[in-house]
Design an enzyme around this catalytic site. Structure first.
Site, mmCIF file in Angstrom:
data_model
loop_
_atom_site.group_PDB
_atom_site.id
_atom_site.type_symbol
_atom_site.label_atom_id
_atom_site.label_comp_id
_atom_site.label_asym_id
_atom_site.label_seq_id
_atom_site.Cartn_x
_atom_site.Cartn_y
_atom_site.Cartn_z
ATOM 1 N N GLU A 45 -4.040 -4.293 9.322
ATOM 2 C CA GLU A 45 -4.115 -5.289 8.231
ATOM 3 C C GLU A 45 -5.694 -5.800 8.938
ATOM 4 O O GLU A 45 -6.650 -5.855 7.868
ATOM 5 C CB GLU A 45 -3.479 -6.289 8.525
ATOM 6 C CG GLU A 45 -2.162 -6.259 7.728
ATOM 7 C CD GLU A 45 -2.033 -5.550 6.314
ATOM 8 O OE1 GLU A 45 -3.161 -5.703 5.798
ATOM 9 O OE2 GLU A 45 -0.821 -4.998 5.903
ATOM 10 N N HIS A 61 -8.024 -3.877 -1.176
ATOM 11 C CA HIS A 61 -7.359 -3.995 0.059
ATOM 12 C C HIS A 61 -6.314 -2.920 0.116
ATOM 13 O O HIS A 61 -6.116 -2.281 1.234
ATOM 14 C CB HIS A 61 -6.879 -5.269 0.182
ATOM 15 C CG HIS A 61 -5.879 -5.619 1.259
ATOM 16 N ND1 HIS A 61 -6.447 -6.217 2.656
ATOM 17 C CD2 HIS A 61 -4.563 -5.272 1.769
ATOM 18 C CE1 HIS A 61 -5.428 -6.279 3.511
ATOM 19 N NE2 HIS A 61 -4.516 -5.694 2.974
ATOM 20 N N GLU A 62 -5.499 -2.662 -0.928
ATOM 21 C CA GLU A 62 -4.427 -1.797 -0.692
ATOM 22 C C GLU A 62 -4.960 -0.421 -0.688
ATOM 23 O O GLU A 62 -4.514 0.521 -0.073
ATOM 24 C CB GLU A 62 -3.256 -2.070 -1.932
ATOM 25 C CG GLU A 62 -2.970 -3.389 -2.013
ATOM 26 C CD GLU A 62 -2.272 -3.961 -0.810
ATOM 27 O OE1 GLU A 62 -1.903 -3.375 0.265
ATOM 28 O OE2 GLU A 62 -2.460 -5.228 -0.747
ATOM 29 N N TYR A 105 -4.708 -10.193 9.827
ATOM 30 C CA TYR A 105 -5.575 -10.057 9.068
ATOM 31 C C TYR A 105 -7.228 -10.635 9.285
ATOM 32 O O TYR A 105 -8.169 -9.851 8.964
ATOM 33 C CB TYR A 105 -5.234 -10.780 7.665
ATOM 34 C CG TYR A 105 -3.917 -10.213 7.072
ATOM 35 C CD1 TYR A 105 -2.762 -10.446 7.544
ATOM 36 C CD2 TYR A 105 -3.990 -9.281 5.728
ATOM 37 C CE1 TYR A 105 -1.555 -9.923 6.863
ATOM 38 C CE2 TYR A 105 -2.894 -8.724 5.279
ATOM 39 C CZ TYR A 105 -1.887 -9.097 5.646
ATOM 40 O OH TYR A 105 -0.817 -8.543 4.932
ATOM 41 N N HIS A 120 -6.052 0.632 2.680
ATOM 42 C CA HIS A 120 -4.911 1.052 3.582
ATOM 43 C C HIS A 120 -4.668 2.602 3.631
ATOM 44 O O HIS A 120 -4.067 3.036 4.516
ATOM 45 C CB HIS A 120 -3.733 0.439 3.018
ATOM 46 C CG HIS A 120 -3.366 -1.038 3.711
ATOM 47 N ND1 HIS A 120 -3.279 -1.282 5.317
ATOM 48 C CD2 HIS A 120 -3.020 -2.151 3.090
ATOM 49 C CE1 HIS A 120 -3.185 -2.292 5.294
ATOM 50 N NE2 HIS A 120 -2.854 -3.073 4.224
ATOM 51 N N ASP A 131 8.896 -9.611 10.797
ATOM 52 C CA ASP A 131 8.209 -10.473 9.942
ATOM 53 C C ASP A 131 7.408 -11.700 10.169
ATOM 54 O O ASP A 131 6.702 -12.262 9.711
ATOM 55 C CB ASP A 131 9.197 -11.033 8.724
ATOM 56 C CG ASP A 131 8.617 -11.306 7.519
ATOM 57 O OD1 ASP A 131 7.887 -10.429 7.009
ATOM 58 O OD2 ASP A 131 8.919 -12.246 6.660
ATOM 59 N N GLU A 153 0.740 -1.215 0.083
ATOM 60 C CA GLU A 153 -0.054 0.025 -0.034
ATOM 61 C C GLU A 153 0.900 1.337 0.070
ATOM 62 O O GLU A 153 0.511 2.288 1.024
ATOM 63 C CB GLU A 153 -0.953 -0.068 1.299
ATOM 64 C CG GLU A 153 -0.098 0.057 2.493
ATOM 65 C CD GLU A 153 0.224 -1.057 3.163
ATOM 66 O OE1 GLU A 153 0.344 -2.461 2.303
ATOM 67 O OE2 GLU A 153 0.285 -1.363 4.517
HETATM 68 N N1 BES Z 1 1.033 -4.226 3.854
HETATM 69 C C1 BES Z 1 0.876 -5.805 3.187
HETATM 70 C C2 BES Z 1 1.955 -6.400 2.841
HETATM 71 C C3 BES Z 1 3.015 -6.521 3.814
HETATM 72 C C4 BES Z 1 2.863 -6.743 5.164
HETATM 73 C C5 BES Z 1 4.223 -6.404 3.605
HETATM 74 C C6 BES Z 1 3.622 -7.047 6.103
HETATM 75 C C7 BES Z 1 5.338 -6.699 4.414
HETATM 76 C C8 BES Z 1 4.985 -7.080 5.705
HETATM 77 C C9 BES Z 1 -0.220 -5.733 2.335
HETATM 78 O O1 BES Z 1 -1.180 -4.744 2.051
HETATM 79 C C10 BES Z 1 -0.988 -7.019 2.082
HETATM 80 O O2 BES Z 1 -1.588 -7.504 3.098
HETATM 81 N N2 BES Z 1 -0.845 -7.622 1.089
HETATM 82 C C11 BES Z 1 -1.494 -8.940 0.728
HETATM 83 C C12 BES Z 1 -2.564 -8.852 0.022
HETATM 84 C C13 BES Z 1 -3.987 -8.563 0.686
HETATM 85 C C14 BES Z 1 -5.145 -8.566 -0.319
HETATM 86 C C15 BES Z 1 -4.128 -9.580 1.765
HETATM 87 C C16 BES Z 1 -0.401 -9.796 0.023
HETATM 88 O O3 BES Z 1 0.357 -9.273 -0.397
HETATM 89 O O4 BES Z 1 -0.713 -11.026 -0.018
HETATM 90 ZN ZN ZN Z 2 -2.716 -5.269 3.957
#
Ligand code: BES
Ligand code: ZN
Length: 628
Positions: free
Chosen positions: A343, A320-321, A408, A324, A400, A296
């Protein structure tokens, strides 16, 4: 040289000093407006905090290096004579103070125990210093950066670079106070090879220029993890007044078609929770090695091309993005322990947008699939695991580790639970005010609870009991009073799955109106006990092995690996060679290494594919493959 040695002494003294003062009054006094960042950052914002960044860098593809200068405006509220930034995998050439650039002493801290933290960069300043300039260059292995050779792009002619800063990788490409609770505005000048274009999480160009020099302004304060840069043969096409798509030329029209609902999504989102505060909302489709589905980055979401299925069936990822832009970018988790605030609310918001764009039965499928993700996650972790609490404790751990489905899906289930208790109208009003009141601020779980108690519960004991806050936030597993997810469309899928399991042939099933989500539900709930012969039956009717939908392929391949359905293996290898999205790679490699034969194949594929993966993905996969 001598400056550096004397500063090293200063540095050691500083570390001792740091440990003593951490719990002191200073911290408590300021705790209200500066979150405790010490978990994952060496910066000491309670002493000196950055307020604005001027970044002047050059992107050198040949040497896989970013070089240049990061100038910070600082607020030295404690009158300190030193300040701290986070750095990792970079060289610091020199540091100067003020506009007249008087050289100053600096020291880089010792090799850390945990590689992911990098090192503190300690800089000698004066009590009245307003500006600090750091000259630096990144290392080729800088974890945020992925340098792609032309063959790894769609066009195969030009190289490509993108960054991924979340959670704490920004420090590998810009020296920064790398904590989500610290915000600053930024301007940037980025020099790139003339045939390429640069875009950032900021106001962006829509065309290449002859000099290869691009200027950016991010006028709203953002945390470091939202700094982003992409460089490549990129073109732009608009979708609506405020929305558009960036992609390689060969991908742009496909992407525009797939994301045609973006402007409607933006309008729906605003209708729900108030004005969009970032001016434009664009998406860039990156090469397939991008390790996430989406990121995002403000004003410019970074997205994987695997979201493009040809039928718009996976675009809830864009919702989703976009969501954010309120939950996360506007009101930001103060620390990574509060990640669910980013999330959980975003997943809830994403589904509200999808309900506007589609309908309730469609969105029920998304919620149901998410609920299954949550159950799987809890099964994997154990229902008493601390990591299944919404509020995490990630001290001494890589943030991480906290990025699981709990934040989520338990997060969004909790928001749905609040909705069920107080009603949609009240929740919406509450959220709208919440995003407004805390716009461009950071939020801890505790502050959120305090606010919710004041605004929504307001002394009503029976309401408090029904919301059951503490149990949702601080207990592992799923509370008993959780909302029940239901999906009529999935029930129909389950009836068909039961028939198929009873021996009905694939072509006799009632699948003609199924969307991707119905198929995913079918495939995902096929039991392990099916035979290879049944996979052949399915594949001959529905041709999954040749699917252009990455979500379907990912589940399908897990079955074909399990049952040694060799006819799919070329397609599987092709997928693993091309796609770098961790969410797909992780389950596939995990399934492969379960058998001796599969392990051998996994190793040989991984050896070839690894250079195509971003560090976020190799970090996870190295462990699965015992690759160190
Ligand atoms: N912000 C996240 C991606 C992220 C989280 C990067 C933690 C690094 C550390 C992004 O918004 C996200 O949640 N992406 C998901 C997709 C979403 C539809 C659930 C993904 O990348 O799968
Ligand atoms: Zn996200």
């Amino acid at each position: 040289m001598s400056i550096r040695i004397s500063l090293l002494a200063l540095f050691i003294a500083g570390i001792i000093n740091f440990n003593c003062s951490q719990n002191g009054n200073n911290m408590e006094m300021l705790a209200d407006f500066v979150a405790d960042v010490s978990n994952h950052s060496y910066s000491k914002p309670e002493e000196v905090i950055v307020t604005h960044l001027d970044l002047d860098i050059e992107v050198d593809f040949e040497n896989k290096m970013i070089t240049g200068k990061a100038s910070y405006q600082i607020d030295n509220k404690s009158g300190s004579i030193e300040m701290y930034l986070d750095i990792r995998q970079m060289e610091i050439e020199k540091v100067t103070l003020g506009e007249d650039e008087t050289e100053t002493a600096f020291a880089v801290g010792p090799e850390p125990d945990s590689e992911y933290l990098g090192r503190p960069l300690k800089i000698a300043i004066d009590a009245d210093t307003k500006q600090v300039n750091i000259y630096y260059s990144t290392k080729p292995e800088a974890a945020a950066l992925q340098w792609l050779a032309p063959e790894q792009t769609e066009g195969k002619v030009h190289p490509f670079l993108f960054t991924q800063s979340q959670a704490i990788l920004a420090r590998t490409w810009v020296p920064c106070q790398d904590a989500p609770g610290i915000r600053y505005t930024y301007n940037a000048t980025v020099k790139v090879p003339k045939e390429l274009m640069a875009v950032m999480s900021a106001g962006n160009p829509t065309e290449k220029n002859a000099e290869g020099i691009y200027k950016f302004v991010m006028a709203q304060p953002i945390p470091s993890y939202l700094m982003a840069l992409a460089v490549g043969d990129i073109v732009f096409k608009p979708i609506g007044d405020r929305t558009g798509v960036y992609a390689e030329p060969a991908m742009i029209d496909t992407a525009v078609r797939e994301f045609s609902e973006m402007e409607d999504m933006l309008l729906s989102a605003e209708k729900l929770y108030g004005a969009y505060r970032w001016d434009r909302y664009d998406v860039i489709v990156l090469p397939p090695s991008f390790p996430f589905g989406g990121m995002e980055n403000p004003r410019l979401t970074f997205a994987t091309p695997t979201v493009i299925a040809g039928d718009r069936s996976l675009v809830s990822l864009i919702a989703h993005e976009l969501a954010h832009s309120w939950s996360g970018n506007l009101v930001t988790n103060a620390t990574w322990d509060d990640f669910w605030l980013n999330e959980g609310f975003t997943v809830y918001f994403e589904r509200r947008i999808m309900e506007e764009i589609h309908d309730k039965p469609y969105t029920d499928m998304l919620s149901m699939a998410g609920y299954q993700d949550l159950q799987d996650e809890i099964k994997r972790q154990g229902e008493n695991s601390d990591d299944t609490k919404l509020k995490l404790n990630l001290s001494d751990r890589d943030p991480d580790d906290g990025m699981t489905n709990i934040a989520y899906e338990k997060g969004s289930l909790f928001v749905t639970h609040i909705e069920n208790v107080v009603g949609r109208e009240k929740l919406d009003a509450f959220l709208k005010t919440y995003f407004n009141k805390f716009a461009f601020k950071s939020m801890t779980t505790e502050k959120f609870i305090e606010y919710l108690e004041k605004e929504l519960i307001a002394g009503d004991d029976s309401l408090a009991k029904r919301i059951n806050l503490a149990s949702w936030v601080y207990s592992p597993g799923i509370p008993e009073d959780h909302p029940v997810r239901e999906s009529k469309r999935f029930e129909f899928v389950e009836e068909n799955l039961a028939k198929w399991l009873d021996g009905t042939k694939s072509h006799q099933l009632s699948t003609q109106y199924w969307s991707t989500h119905e198929w995913l539900h079918f495939l995902r709930n096929m039991p392990d006990t099916i035979t290879e012969e049944r996979l052949v039956d399915l594949d001959s009717t529905f041709n999954f092995t040749a699917s252009g939908n990455a979500e379907i392929l990912c589940i399908w391949f897990q079955h074909t690996i399990k049952h040694n359905y060799t006819a799919s293996f070329d397609s599987l290898e092709h997928f693993l060679m091309k796609v770098g999205r961790r969410k797909f790679l992780e389950p596939l490699y995990k399934e492969l290494v379960k058998s001796e034969e599969g392990k051998k194949r996994a190793e040989s594929i991984y050896a070839k594919a690894r250079p195509n993966y971003h560090s976020v993905s190799t970090n996870t996969l190295d462990e699965i493959l015992g690759w160190e």
